[in-house]
Write a protein that holds these residues in place. Structure first.
Motif, PDB file in Angstrom:
ATOM      1  N   ILE A1306      37.210  40.628  33.891  1.00 39.32           N
ATOM      2  CA  ILE A1306      37.779  39.466  34.570  1.00 39.32           C
ATOM      3  C   ILE A1306      37.562  38.180  33.780  1.00 39.32           C
ATOM      4  O   ILE A1306      37.816  37.086  34.278  1.00 39.32           O
ATOM      5  CB  ILE A1306      37.184  39.313  35.985  1.00 39.32           C
ATOM      6  N   ALA A1309      41.734  35.650  32.485  1.00 35.28           N
ATOM      7  CA  ALA A1309      42.704  35.775  33.588  1.00 35.28           C
ATOM      8  C   ALA A1309      44.121  35.707  33.039  1.00 35.28           C
ATOM      9  O   ALA A1309      44.398  34.991  32.077  1.00 35.28           O
ATOM     10  CB  ALA A1309      42.493  34.670  34.614  1.00 35.28           C
ATOM     11  N   TYR A1331      43.405  43.793  36.060  1.00 30.17           N
ATOM     12  CA  TYR A1331      42.655  42.568  36.344  1.00 30.17           C
ATOM     13  C   TYR A1331      42.390  42.410  37.840  1.00 30.17           C
ATOM     14  O   TYR A1331      41.255  42.131  38.258  1.00 30.17           O
ATOM     15  CB  TYR A1331      43.431  41.372  35.812  1.00 30.17           C
ATOM     16  N   TRP A1335      38.784  42.652  40.315  1.00 31.00           N
ATOM     17  CA  TRP A1335      38.289  41.726  41.340  1.00 31.00           C
ATOM     18  C   TRP A1335      38.051  42.446  42.665  1.00 31.00           C
ATOM     19  O   TRP A1335      37.115  42.120  43.401  1.00 31.00           O
ATOM     20  CB  TRP A1335      39.279  40.583  41.542  1.00 31.00           C
ATOM     21  N   LEU A1366      41.058  33.355  38.421  1.00 31.52           N
ATOM     22  CA  LEU A1366      41.742  34.074  39.500  1.00 31.52           C
ATOM     23  C   LEU A1366      42.495  33.107  40.402  1.00 31.52           C
ATOM     24  O   LEU A1366      43.663  33.335  40.747  1.00 31.52           O
ATOM     25  CB  LEU A1366      40.729  34.881  40.328  1.00 31.52           C
TER      26      LEU A1366
END
Length: 1619
Positions: A1306, A1309, A1331, A1335, A1366
């Motif tokens: 992560i 982004a 990705y 999360w 994010l």
């Protein structure tokens, strides 16, 4: 009450009568009031039975118009009912009321009154006749109401009762007397005071009502006179005599209201026709009213009617101007006032009638003296030059000239000349030579010259004009000579003034030449013009051709008056000298444009040719630059150039050469404009047109010189659609459409856009390719493929354009590509099929029979710019041609029909395999990408749809000699003929077999089979076996699976294969190939025939299975091993009831295979075999698990699976890790295998993974199935271990960290820019999914973990600033950054289910929304920090409102639920919270907390805002006890701070508040006076005795001192210092 009402009415009538008694013959002076008077006798309603009608009738007598209108509507509703019978009493009452209502001041009342009247009399029928005398007059008058709606209502009501004009004429004849008497009384006896009550109606409204009654009454009289014959009118001659004999009537001609005047004038005209004698008896009155008073009166709005009446009176009685005239001033002087005011806003007809009237007025009326005539003419001039007369200028000045002519006749010759000089010549002088002195004589409006020329009708004007013309011409010369030089800023203005002067001069002459003028005057005109043009030319020569005004004078004379002036030889020679002077060097003058137009004016004259050609030569050779030459050529040949000039230009070789020299690819804008203009006027020769445009079209083929391309495309874009259409049809320009379509895909976006626009315009203009080359452009792009070839979209568009709207193909042969070239390209594209296709192909492992490398062609395959080869392009074209046109009927007539369909179907099979595993063949380049894939998918779909229409009319048959030319057999024969030179194990042979099997099986499914088909199939099977062609045998088994079902031959064949395989030693290399063939054929039978296993003897089955299991450990061939596992998958379920060690042996063989697959390093060829092996082994594991989970499982199998569970899971995990990096995006077989692996892992019971961190990299592997499988494992693992992690962290007192492997996923982004090339067509892009799934796994760490561990996780995320990436991506993708976030109401935000949304983009939106919800749940403090740092106000507002709408309600609900659970467990059960009470308001979003102290309550309230947790929770004090305000506020701030900075934990904040309360009260003793800790003022004991050290409330101590009258301690009695 009735008597009072009567008395009141009588009193009112008396007052009214007394006040207006002076009116003799009015309603007040007679014994009864008139029908129109506002004073009426009371009505008798006793005979009306319906009381509601009575009430409505009574309301009609009220003064309020709204009340009357409502009453009329009620009566209308009552009368309109079908069952209503109108009573006689109602009719009588209505007859009394209607006349008054028909003239009411309110137009709504009048409108309704007429409508009701029509309905009542229509229902009465013949009963209405006796009442008509009373209502006919007002009824007919109502039609002339000045309100159109009211007038139409009266007309409609009349038509309702009297259906046709004849009946209406009968009404007028029958009731002529009452009608005329009504009109007479209304016109002569009524006044504004009798019609309206001055107490209730304003003066203006009363006057308007009276005027309306007057106008309508007079209009009815006029109508009666016009409509009724003279003999009918004579019956009422007395009424007419009384009416026309009243002076009051004639005085209405000058009444203040327009409508009254207009009606009076029309009545006079009608009376002159029908009652002339009655009119003539009033001549003196008429003379006074119409001449003495009427001429100077204001007749605005009625002026034309007035003049018409005066004209009629003059014709009938001319003496009214002379003998009968008795005015103080002369009639001519009254005429002066009349002229001065013009038409009084009348139309042009006013002046026409005036001209007629002037001729009819007796001559003696006009003045005979010059002065009087001049005054009258000046007044007339003032009238016709009024501003409002500009639109009537032509007729107005015509009337003026008529007046001038009439007056001149009464004057002497000397005075006539004087009048002409003073009142006529100034008009010409002002027009040609404007000055301040003659400004009042200016004529405005259109066709001014025509009006000015009208002055020639005036007597004595021609000599004056002849004398003035040379002077006026000299004035023009002087004006040109004195015009500003070119250096002056007013040069253009000055020259335009000269040009306008010349234009007026020429225009007036044109009008003069149409008149009958004396020869001397004409000679003077011509001489003046000759001198004028010569002077102007000399001015041009002297000033180097700069003053274009002088040239414009010459131009105007030639263009406007040339036809007349050129008849004069001197003028003709003067013009010729001017145009031929100095070899036409004037073309280079600044004023050449005007002289060129002058030259054009001579186009039909013989002197035109030589100067035009010379001027053209000068323009081509003497101009300073190309731009100047181009400009001069365009001026010499404008769009309106005469035909003679165009013809000369077309034959001018120099001009044609000049065009070809300057028109070439990349031409300038100047050359392009010149070419288009000359082409549009047809000034170019055919050869020039073809050469010029063909060179431009040819230049479009060069796609590298972007500058030239842009210029050429700009030129074509500037052409209109008609020119483009013509150009595309020119010889040498046939490739225009093809070039444009190719350029639509140019690397330069600007060029591509311009080409697309041009192509679209060509399509919209209906451009078609004609002649023998109709399909040549299309076929050329099919037969010769290169990167320069048109893309298929463009080729399809070109095909549509070629076909036209009817989509008709006249000769299919001309539209078909070269079939030989297609076959060659098809063979070149075939490659040995990938072995992994056995997973997908209906022929299964028969792909192994088609690996003959020797038969494989190595010829290069050319592809287009999209990567498509010739074979595929041709197939796409033929599919579209047959689908959208009527070409199918033409195909039947072709001998090559089955060859076309066979090759098309083969291309479809190749395309499907290449779609499944990219690179299987060379139909398109492996790196072509998504564009080629989309094209192929559409093609496959369209081709199946097309071929499906053939399947419906085709029956399944064998390939035999009898049926080879029709149906299925003919098509299969055509396929085999394609590969007749190939071996039986060639790739083409495989695809022929595959096509045959699919076609035949589809036909059996579509049409069914019968006994003949079964017999035929058995015979075919025997023939196939006899040929020992394994590929053909497998294809036959698949193709005829339906008719071969339960066939003895097939059963025998199956058992033979089982027997051979049982005894065959597959470990021997020389027998391996035979074993492979037999296994493939056995698996084909088992796959196509569900009951085939049941036909195998049980014992033989057991031997085969055990033999296969035993031999699998020694087999080295991956293909044989794969087929062995596949056979076991079919055979083991048939012996599920057999116990033994074979179950565990199967699992051991599988483990061995998996171990080998996970550790073997292989090349691409072996990888295909390994994919098949892995798939069959995993599929066999799935079958075993399914058997173990059945209702009656085999215990040995269950035990074997249980014993091997850990080992199997470990091997599957190894396969999963080994798959990392293997992309299955373009490999369908590998995708199926990966999905099988993920499915088997998911079905396994949960087991903690020892090395779970090694799975994190799989989240970014290029395989969706592997990615999903790894995620599912981690998704189970992470929450399950959090409790242990939390316990270990507490036990070891150390911080916990998130896995580094997960954080690395992560770290970077995605952004919208990075996803520009990503495809959302089918699924979420893998990189994005990796990705976002990372999360999801990160948030899994918060599930089940302790508060301390969560805090460590949050601190780690905060330190690494991971969340900002994010959230930034979330707000960009969901639209917050644009201020338009998505609607999240359709998502289940609290959960997320992968791939449940059909739209991948919506799926990403859902996942991001879910992740944002998890962020607000687990990381609110970090999310709020990011939110506060957002700089864009638009984004922050969107985030706040969107969060408050969709996310906050869920977060608030969860937070309140947590507090409620905490209150139910900790607060109620733990002793330390004994005195604390918590109440949660779910609806109010509030938490009320209280703490009991000494029977008093300390309370606070926590309020969660709508945008929580972006907006902080608010802690509000409710009840403060025992502490001071500053400490209380400190506690509240502390509580709110803990909630804000402890990641939004409300329970932590409340616990902190409780600790503050407990800490403050800790050690406090009760007051020794009241024995309480808190007193009535909610304070603690703070007053301490210095002796005994006891504490007291200040309030209690004060009361003690007061009651004890001593200031001593209540306990120790020592003095107490109370400060």
């Amino acid at each position: 009450m009735a008597s009072k009402k009567v008395f009141k009415s009588q009193a009112n009538s008396g007052r009214a009568s007394g006040g207006l008694g002076a009116f003799g013959n009015s309603a007040f002076g007679s014994s009864h009031s008139s029908a129109l008077s506002y004073i009426q006798e009371p009505l008798d309603f006793s005979t009306i039975s319906d009381v509601n009608v009575v009430v409505s009738l009574k309301n009609l007598s009220k003064k309020d118009s709204v009340t009357k209108a409502r009453a009329l509507e009620e009566i209308q509703t009552y009368v309109a009912k079908p069952d209503t019978d109108v009573e006689e009493g109602l009719v009588e009452a209505w007859v009394r009321l209607y006349p008054r209502l028909s003239i009411d001041n309110a137009r709504r009342v009048r409108h309704l009154a007429h409508t009701v009247s029509g309905n009542i009399f229509a229902k009465c029928g013949k009963r209405a006749a006796r009442h008509l005398p009373k209502v006919a007059g007002p009824w007919l008058a109502g039609r002339h109401d000045n309100d159109r709606a009211a007038g139409k209502a009266a007309q409609d009501a009349l038509s309702l009762v009297f259906a046709n004009p004849e009946k209406i004429m009968g009404l007028k004849k029958t009731f002529q007397g009452p009608i005329l008497e009504y009109c007479r009384d209304a016109a002569l006896h009524e006044t504004a005071q009798t019609l309206s009550d001055e107490r209730a109606v304003s003066v203006d409204d009363a006057a308007a009502t009276y005027a309306r009654v007057l106008a309508a009454s007079l209009a009815v009289v006029t109508e009666m006179l016009n409509d009724l014959p003279r003999e009918e009118g004579s019956k009422q001659e007395s009424v007419y005599e009384e009416l026309l004999g009243e002076t009051k009537l004639w005085e209405l001609a000058c009444y203040t209201e327009t409508g009254v005047r207009r009606s009076t004038h029309r009545l006079v005209q009608a009376a002159l026709q029908k009652q002339p004698i009655l009119v003539e008896t009033n001549r003196k009155v008429i003379s006074t009213i119409y001449i003495y008073k009427g001429l100077p009166s204001d007749q605005t709005g009625s002026s034309i009617d007035y003049l018409a009446a005066l004209d009629a009176l003059t014709v009938q009685m001319p003496a009214i101007w002379t003998d009968d005239y008795s005015g103080k001033k002369s009639a001519a002087s009254r005429f002066k006032q009349f002229w001065k005011h013009g038409s009084r806003s009348g139309s042009g007809e006013f002046w026409a009638v005036t001209s007629n009237l002037l001729a009819k007025v007796p001559a003696e009326v006009w003045p005979a003296e010059y002065k009087e005539a001049q005054d009258l003419l000046l007044a007339a001039r003032d009238g016709v030059t009024r501003k409002e007369e500009r639109f009537n200028a032509s007729t107005a000045w015509g009337a003026y000239f008529s007046l001038l002519t009439v007056l001149s006749r009464r004057l002497s010759h000397e005075d006539q000349a004087k009048v002409a000089a003073e009142c006529a010549m100034p008009i010409i002088q002002e027009y040609l030579k404007p000055s301040q002195d003659t400004a009042d004589w200016a004529i405005h409006g259109a066709k001014t010259a025509h009006m000015v020329a009208g002055v020639t009708k005036v007597p004595s004007i021609l000599p004056l004009l002849e004398q003035a013309l040379p002077e006026l011409a000299e004035h023009i010369t002087e004006t040109a000579r004195l015009s500003q030089p070119q250096q002056s800023k007013d040069f253009d203005k000055s020259q335009l003034h000269v040009a306008s002067t010349g234009e007026r001069w020429a225009t007036m002459q044109r009008e003069l030449f149409t008149k009958d003028l004396p020869e001397t005057l004409l000679a003077t005109l011509v001489a003046s013009n000759i001198k004028l043009v010569q002077d102007c030319h000399q001015i041009l020569v002297n000033r180097d051709g700069k003053p274009f005004g002088a040239a414009a004078v010459i131009e105007e004379l030639v263009r406007t008056c040339g036809q007349r002036l050129l008849k004069d030889l001197d003028f003709r020679n003067a013009i010729k000298d001017i145009l031929e002077a100095d070899d036409c060097k004037w073309v280079l003058w600044p004023s050449s444009r005007q002289l060129i137009r002058c030259l054009h004016g001579l186009a039909q004259d013989s002197i035109f040719v030589e100067p035009f050609e010379t001027a053209l030569q000068v323009a081509l050779t003497k101009a300073e630059s190309l731009e100047d030459s181009s400009r001069l050529v365009r001026e010499l040949l404008p769009r309106n150039a005469p035909d003679e000039a165009v013809e000369l230009a077309r034959n001018n070789e120099a001009l044609q050469a000049f065009i070809l020299q300057n028109v070439k690819p990349g031409l300038s804008a100047t050359s392009g404009t010149m070419l288009l203009e000359l082409y549009s006027i047809k000034a170019l020769s055919t050869q020039t047109i073809q050469q010029a445009f063909s060179s431009l079209v040819a230049g479009l083929a060069d796609t590298y010189d972007e500058t030239e391309l842009t210029s050429t495309l700009d030129f074509l874009a500037s052409s209109n659609n008609s020119i483009l259409k013509d150009v595309s049809a020119l010889p040498g320009c046939e490739q225009l459409v093809s070039h444009l379509l190719r350029l639509e895909h140019h690397r330069n976006d600007e060029i591509a856009q311009k080409a697309a626009s041009l192509s679209s315009r060509l399509s919209s203009s209906g451009t078609k390719i004609q002649g023998g080359a109709k399909f040549s452009v299309v076929l050329q792009n099919l037969d010769h493929v290169s990167e320069q070839s048109l893309p298929m979209d463009s080729l399809s568009e070109l095909l549509d354009r070629v076909l036209g709207e009817d989509k008709h193909v006249q000769d299919l042969k001309t539209a078909m590509p070269d079939l030989t070239a297609w076959r060659t390209s098809l063979l070149a594209a075939v490659r040995p099929p990938k072995l992994s296709l056995s997973i997908l192909s209906p022929l299964g492992a028969a792909v192994n029979f088609a690996q003959d490398v020797m038969s494989q062609t190595t010829a290069p395959v050319n592809v287009d710019s999209e990567g498509l080869c010739q074979a595929l392009r041709t197939a796409i074209y033929i599919t579209r041609l047959l689908s959208i046109t009527d070409a199918r009927t033409g195909l039947v007539e072709l001998e090559e029909q089955w060859h076309v369909l066979a090759m098309l179907y083969l291309v479809v099979q190749l395309a499907e395999d290449n779609l499944s595993v990219v690179g299987t063949n060379a139909l398109w380049h492996p790196n072509a990408g998504a564009v080629a894939e989309a094209i192929v998918l559409d093609f496959v779909s369209d081709a199946h749809r097309l071929l499906g229409s053939y399947w419906e009319s085709m029956q399944p048959t064998d390939v035999s000699e009898e049926s080879v030319k029709t149906g299925c057999a003919a098509m299969v024969a055509a396929m085999e003929q394609l590969g007749h030179d190939e071996s039986h194990q060639s790739p083409l042979a495989y695809y022929v077999a595959l096509s045959y099997s699919k076609i035949t099986s589809n036909l059996y499914e579509l049409h069914g089979h019968n006994a003949d088909n079964t017999a035929s199939s058995e015979a075919g099977l025997r023939a196939a076996k006899a040929k020992k062609d394994s590929l053909r045998t497998v294809a036959y088994l698949v193709a005829n699976q339906l008719p071969l079902a339960s066939s003895p031959s097939l059963t025998r064949f199956c058992n033979e294969l089982v027997a051979d395989l049982t005894t065959l030693d597959v470990t021997m290399p020389e027998k391996g190939l035979k074993a492979q063939e037999q296994l493939i054929m056995l698996n084909t039978i088992l796959q196509t025939q569900e009951d085939a296993v049941d036909t195998i003897a049980k014992q033989r089955l057991i031997f085969l299975v055990k033999g296969l299991i035993d031999k699998l450990s020694h087999i080295e061939s991956s293909t044989i091993k794969s087929e062995g596992y596949k056979a076991l998958g079919y055979l083991l379920p048939a012996m599920s009831d057999m116990y033994g060690e074979h179950w565990s042996q199967v699992l051991e063989r599988l483990e061995g295979t998996w171990d080998w697959l996970a550790n073997e390093k292989i090349d691409d060829v072996l990888k295909e075999e390994h994919i098949v092996l892995e798939h069959t082994s995993l599929k066999l594991l799935g079958i075993l698990r399914r058997l173990a989970n059945s209702d009656d499982p085999n215990d040995d199998l269950v035990d074997a699976l249980k014993n091997k569970e850990s080992s199997v899971h470990s091997h599957l995990m190894s396969l999963l890790e080994h798959a990392n990096g293997d992309s299955d995006e373009q490999h369908q077989a590998l995708l199926v295998t990966h999905e099988q692996l993920a499915r088997q892992l998911a079905q396994a019971p949960y087991k903690q993974l020892p090395e779970a961190n090694e799975l994190f990299p799989l989240l970014y592997t290029p395989s969706r199935a592997i990615q999903q499988g790894a995620f599912d494992l981690l998704h189970k693992q992470i929450p399950a271990v959090q409790e242990q992690i939390s316990f270990d962290a507490a036990l070891d007192n150390k911080s916990v960290h998130l896995p580094d492997e997960l954080l690395s996923l992560i770290l970077e982004a995605p952004t919208l820019d990075s996803l520009v090339d990503a495809s959302f067509d089918r699924t979420m892009p893998l990189s994005l999914q990796g990705y976002l799934y990372s999360w999801r796994l990160l948030f899994d760490h918060f599930s089940g973990s302790s508060y301390r561990v969560k805090t460590d996780y949050i601190e780690q995320l905060k330190d690494g600033a991971y969340l900002s990436g994010l959230l930034s991506f979330t707000f960009d993708f969901l639209g917050h950054s644009r201020g338009k976030p998505i609607d999240a109401s359709r998502f289940d935000i609290e959960t997320y289910t992968a791939d449940s949304e059909p739209n991948p983009e919506r799926d990403v939106q859902w996942l991001l929304t879910h992740l944002y919800y998890l962020t607000m749940t687990h990381l609110p403090s970090l999310a709020k920090s990011y939110y506060l740092d957002i700089r864009s106000r638009q984004t922050s507002l969107a985030v706040e409102s969107w969060t408050g709408k969709y996310i906050s309600p869920l977060v608030i609900n969860a937070a309140l639920q947590d507090v409620a659970e905490w209150a139910e467990t900790s607060v109620k059960e733990e002793p330390e919270y004994e005195k604390m009470h918590v109440r949660v308001g779910m609806r109010s979003k509030e938490i009320n907390v209280s703490y009991e102290i000494d029977e008093q309550t300390m309370a606070i309230k926590v309020i969660l805002p709508e945008a929580y947790p972006l907006a902080a929770a608010q802690v509000v004090g409710v009840s403060r006890v025992a502490v001071k305000e500053d400490k209380w506020q400190s506690w509240l701030r502390n509580c709110q701070g803990v909630i804000t900075f402890s990641n939004g934990s409300i329970t932590d904040g409340l616990s902190a508040w409780r600790k503050n309360v407990v800490g403050a009260l800790k050690g406090q003793t009760e007051c020794a006076i009241c024995y309480s800790i808190i007193d009535s003022t909610k304070q603690l004991p703070t007053k301490k005795c210095p002796t005994c050290k006891n504490l007291f409330h200040g309030n209690c101590l004060y009361k003690w001192f007061k009651t004890s009258n001593a200031s001593t301690c209540p306990l120790c009695r020592n003095a107490f210092s109370f400060a």
